[in-house]
Design a protein around this motif. Sequence first.
Motif, PDB file in Angstrom:
ATOM      1  N   ASN A  76      30.375 -62.687-125.920  1.00  0.00           N
ATOM      2  CA  ASN A  76      30.263 -63.910-126.191  1.00  0.00           C
ATOM      3  C   ASN A  76      28.912 -64.689-126.238  1.00  0.00           C
ATOM      4  OD1 ASN A  76      30.727 -66.898-125.405  1.00  0.00           O
ATOM      5  ND2 ASN A  76      32.267 -66.527-127.091  1.00  0.00           N
ATOM      6  N   ALA A  77      28.399 -65.340-126.803  1.00  0.00           N
ATOM      7  CA  ALA A  77      27.218 -65.868-126.595  1.00  0.00           C
ATOM      8  C   ALA A  77      26.839 -66.588-125.285  1.00  0.00           C
ATOM      9  CB  ALA A  77      26.901 -66.984-127.828  1.00  0.00           C
ATOM     10  N   TRP A  78      28.136 -67.479-125.127  1.00  0.00           N
ATOM     11  CA  TRP A  78      27.897 -68.096-123.565  1.00  0.00           C
ATOM     12  C   TRP A  78      27.864 -67.029-122.646  1.00  0.00           C
ATOM     13  CZ3 TRP A  78      25.976 -72.602-123.344  1.00  0.00           C
ATOM     14  CH2 TRP A  78      25.962 -73.652-124.293  1.00  0.00           C
ATOM     15  N   VAL A  79      28.586 -66.122-122.678  1.00  0.00           N
ATOM     16  CA  VAL A  79      28.603 -65.039-121.580  1.00  0.00           C
ATOM     17  C   VAL A  79      26.928 -64.590-121.450  1.00  0.00           C
ATOM     18  CG1 VAL A  79      29.404 -62.696-120.816  1.00  0.00           C
ATOM     19  CG2 VAL A  79      31.022 -64.383-121.985  1.00  0.00           C
ATOM     20  N   TYR A  80      26.620 -64.114-122.476  1.00  0.00           N
ATOM     21  CA  TYR A  80      25.085 -63.593-122.623  1.00  0.00           C
ATOM     22  C   TYR A  80      24.075 -64.754-121.968  1.00  0.00           C
ATOM     23  CZ  TYR A  80      25.784 -59.502-125.441  1.00  0.00           C
ATOM     24  OH  TYR A  80      26.184 -58.226-126.249  1.00  0.00           O
ATOM     25  N   ILE A  81      24.362 -66.006-122.480  1.00  0.00           N
ATOM     26  CA  ILE A  81      23.445 -66.950-121.770  1.00  0.00           C
ATOM     27  C   ILE A  81      23.651 -66.898-120.289  1.00  0.00           C
ATOM     28  CG2 ILE A  81      23.047 -69.415-121.521  1.00  0.00           C
ATOM     29  CD1 ILE A  81      23.685 -69.727-124.439  1.00  0.00           C
ATOM     30  N   ILE A  82      25.114 -66.761-119.820  1.00  0.00           N
ATOM     31  CA  ILE A  82      25.144 -67.263-118.329  1.00  0.00           C
ATOM     32  C   ILE A  82      24.750 -65.742-117.427  1.00  0.00           C
ATOM     33  CG2 ILE A  82      26.812 -66.915-116.590  1.00  0.00           C
ATOM     34  CD1 ILE A  82      28.798 -68.746-118.712  1.00  0.00           C
ATOM     35  N   LEU A  83      24.819 -64.605-118.200  1.00  0.00           N
ATOM     36  CA  LEU A  83      24.353 -63.502-117.650  1.00  0.00           C
ATOM     37  C   LEU A  83      22.791 -63.285-117.623  1.00  0.00           C
ATOM     38  CD1 LEU A  83      26.593 -60.459-119.311  1.00  0.00           C
ATOM     39  CD2 LEU A  83      26.570 -61.203-116.914  1.00  0.00           C
ATOM     40  N   GLY A  84      22.043 -64.031-118.449  1.00  0.00           N
ATOM     41  CA  GLY A  84      20.741 -64.338-118.459  1.00  0.00           C
ATOM     42  C   GLY A  84      20.230 -65.041-117.226  1.00  0.00           C
ATOM     43  N   MET A  85      21.021 -66.269-117.384  1.00  0.00           N
ATOM     44  CA  MET A  85      20.548 -67.088-115.968  1.00  0.00           C
ATOM     45  C   MET A  85      20.772 -66.586-114.840  1.00  0.00           C
ATOM     46  SD  MET A  85      21.994 -70.568-117.881  1.00  0.00           S
ATOM     47  CE  MET A  85      21.532 -71.629-116.489  1.00  0.00           C
ATOM     48  N   VAL A  86      21.907 -65.713-114.622  1.00  0.00           N
ATOM     49  CA  VAL A  86      22.230 -65.326-113.482  1.00  0.00           C
ATOM     50  C   VAL A  86      21.055 -64.096-113.035  1.00  0.00           C
ATOM     51  CG1 VAL A  86      23.636 -63.753-112.013  1.00  0.00           C
ATOM     52  CG2 VAL A  86      24.439 -65.618-113.467  1.00  0.00           C
ATOM     53  N   ALA A  87      20.910 -63.321-114.020  1.00  0.00           N
ATOM     54  CA  ALA A  87      19.638 -62.135-113.718  1.00  0.00           C
ATOM     55  C   ALA A  87      18.363 -62.808-113.479  1.00  0.00           C
ATOM     56  CB  ALA A  87      19.476 -61.374-115.212  1.00  0.00           C
ATOM     57  N   PHE A  88      18.138 -64.019-114.190  1.00  0.00           N
ATOM     58  CA  PHE A  88      16.755 -64.512-113.877  1.00  0.00           C
ATOM     59  C   PHE A  88      16.812 -65.234-112.412  1.00  0.00           C
ATOM     60  CE2 PHE A  88      13.854 -68.129-114.076  1.00  0.00           C
ATOM     61  CZ  PHE A  88      12.438 -67.441-114.392  1.00  0.00           C
ATOM     62  N   GLY A  89      17.954 -65.713-112.006  1.00  0.00           N
ATOM     63  CA  GLY A  89      17.905 -66.464-110.507  1.00  0.00           C
ATOM     64  C   GLY A  89      17.943 -65.223-109.624  1.00  0.00           C
ATOM     65  N   GLY A  90      18.717 -64.052-109.946  1.00  0.00           N
ATOM     66  CA  GLY A  90      18.803 -63.069-109.068  1.00  0.00           C
ATOM     67  C   GLY A  90      17.418 -62.450-108.774  1.00  0.00           C
ATOM     68  N   ASP A  91      16.453 -62.243-109.888  1.00  0.00           N
ATOM     69  CA  ASP A  91      15.172 -61.851-109.740  1.00  0.00           C
ATOM     70  C   ASP A  91      14.254 -62.875-108.641  1.00  0.00           C
ATOM     71  OD1 ASP A  91      13.223 -59.814-110.802  1.00  0.00           O
ATOM     72  OD2 ASP A  91      12.294 -61.674-111.873  1.00  0.00           O
ATOM     73  N   MET A  92      14.535 -63.902-109.152  1.00  0.00           N
ATOM     74  CA  MET A  92      13.472 -64.843-108.331  1.00  0.00           C
ATOM     75  C   MET A  92      13.825 -64.693-106.819  1.00  0.00           C
ATOM     76  SD  MET A  92      11.518 -66.440-110.288  1.00  0.00           S
ATOM     77  CE  MET A  92      11.396 -65.034-111.126  1.00  0.00           C
ATOM     78  N   TYR A  93      15.174 -64.621-106.347  1.00  0.00           N
ATOM     79  CA  TYR A  93      15.509 -64.208-105.141  1.00  0.00           C
ATOM     80  C   TYR A  93      15.167 -63.055-104.556  1.00  0.00           C
ATOM     81  CZ  TYR A  93      18.735 -63.145-101.172  1.00  0.00           C
ATOM     82  OH  TYR A  93      19.282 -62.822 -99.994  1.00  0.00           O
ATOM     83  N   PHE A  94      15.139 -62.038-105.482  1.00  0.00           N
ATOM     84  CA  PHE A  94      14.764 -60.706-104.996  1.00  0.00           C
ATOM     85  C   PHE A  94      13.468 -60.740-104.862  1.00  0.00           C
ATOM     86  CE2 PHE A  94      12.961 -56.542-106.434  1.00  0.00           C
ATOM     87  CZ  PHE A  94      13.644 -55.617-105.464  1.00  0.00           C
ATOM     88  N   ARG A  95      12.314 -61.595-105.733  1.00  0.00           N
ATOM     89  CA  ARG A  95      10.750 -61.234-105.453  1.00  0.00           C
ATOM     90  C   ARG A  95      10.594 -61.784-104.233  1.00  0.00           C
ATOM     91  NH1 ARG A  95       7.905 -59.977-110.197  1.00  0.00           N
ATOM     92  NH2 ARG A  95       6.327 -61.142-109.466  1.00  0.00           N
ATOM     93  N   ASN A  96      11.316 -63.133-104.044  1.00  0.00           N
ATOM     94  CA  ASN A  96      10.865 -63.765-102.732  1.00  0.00           C
ATOM     95  C   ASN A  96      11.245 -63.178-101.564  1.00  0.00           C
ATOM     96  OD1 ASN A  96       9.845 -65.897-104.257  1.00  0.00           O
ATOM     97  ND2 ASN A  96      11.888 -67.208-104.397  1.00  0.00           N
ATOM     98  N   LYS A  97      12.596 -62.353-101.398  1.00  0.00           N
ATOM     99  CA  LYS A  97      12.966 -61.821-100.433  1.00  0.00           C
ATOM    100  C   LYS A  97      12.219 -60.564-100.018  1.00  0.00           C
ATOM    101  CE  LYS A  97      17.337 -59.651 -98.347  1.00  0.00           C
ATOM    102  NZ  LYS A  97      18.355 -59.283 -98.499  1.00  0.00           N
ATOM    103  N   TYR A  98      11.655 -59.692-101.116  1.00  0.00           N
ATOM    104  CA  TYR A  98      10.907 -58.422-100.866  1.00  0.00           C
ATOM    105  C   TYR A  98       9.721 -58.676-100.965  1.00  0.00           C
ATOM    106  CZ  TYR A  98      15.699 -56.494-100.356  1.00  0.00           C
ATOM    107  OH  TYR A  98      17.108 -56.108 -99.914  1.00  0.00           O
ATOM    108  N   HIS A  99       9.054 -59.988-101.464  1.00  0.00           N
ATOM    109  CA  HIS A  99       7.622 -60.163-101.453  1.00  0.00           C
ATOM    110  C   HIS A  99       7.008 -59.060-102.468  1.00  0.00           C
ATOM    111  CE1 HIS A  99       8.095 -62.444 -97.705  1.00  0.00           C
ATOM    112  NE2 HIS A  99       8.551 -61.288 -97.079  1.00  0.00           N
ATOM    113  N   VAL A 100       7.948 -59.181-103.838  1.00  0.00           N
ATOM    114  CA  VAL A 100       7.172 -58.309-104.753  1.00  0.00           C
ATOM    115  C   VAL A 100       6.187 -59.174-105.434  1.00  0.00           C
ATOM    116  CG1 VAL A 100       7.859 -57.003-106.913  1.00  0.00           C
ATOM    117  CG2 VAL A 100       9.771 -57.291-105.155  1.00  0.00           C
ATOM    118  N   SER A 101       5.021 -58.263-105.478  1.00  0.00           N
ATOM    119  CA  SER A 101       3.882 -58.741-106.533  1.00  0.00           C
ATOM    120  C   SER A 101       3.493 -57.943-107.562  1.00  0.00           C
ATOM    121  CB  SER A 101       2.531 -58.674-105.481  1.00  0.00           C
ATOM    122  OG  SER A 101       1.568 -59.201-106.210  1.00  0.00           O
ATOM    123  N   GLY A 102       3.257 -58.652-108.773  1.00  0.00           N
ATOM    124  CA  GLY A 102       2.908 -57.907-109.939  1.00  0.00           C
ATOM    125  C   GLY A 102       4.132 -58.033-110.815  1.00  0.00           C
TER     126      GLY A 102
END
Length: 253
Positions: free
Chosen positions: A216-242
Amino acid sequence: MSEEQPRNAQAGQRQKQREKAQRQEKGNAFANFGLTRKNEEFIYQLNKQLDRLGVAKDKRDTMINETVAKLQAGQKKGQTAKTLFGTPTEYAKELKNPKPKDEPADGKQSMKLLSIDNTLIFFSIFTFMYGIMFLLSPEILKTKQYGSSGITAIVLVAVIGGVLFSYIMLQLQPRGRTKKRPLATRILILVCGLILWLGIYMMASWLPNVINPRLNAWVYIILGMVAFGGDMYFRNKYHVSGGYPVGRHSQRR
């Protein structure tokens, strides 16, 4: 006054002789390592700088021995101390104040972190993009073949793209301290990577609907937002650069 001047001159001469003797003693010690003359001078100056920075003798000896081992290996490949370490002053400061171990550096850890980072951001881009498309153009949902909009295709493209572009970005980085691939080589690597990824994208779009369902379209949008938020958390936690080729950066230093 006339008597003090000869005394001062004699004291200065004795000091110079002691320094010369110490230098010769150190030089003779470093000569036993089988280094070139320039590399011996580098080690001598490095030891001097470490001493000036107040590094304890036992730690200084360990640092010198490790540096000598790297120089010995580098000499076999025609590498000089300057190529490997820069100046003695810079390298002494680096040895005294090493970078934190949790900082990603060249190697398996960096490849793994970058791959996860790129996979998450690619997944968020594709799911959010298809979610918005399906909301704005519902007629797209009527197509019989789900193709690249299916969730399995999105996951495959995101994962393979994440690993592929992480490898490419590591290849484009300078090797060692001064070496850098020629511009033409870097462009060729990037172009080949893009072509390979587009090929994988096209092949993923041929997956049958039974193993590549469209959500469903809204499922895709929610998955996209969750993945983006998860990536921001991941980068900050492990200090990913590049990251992926459009140049995202998370400062850690």
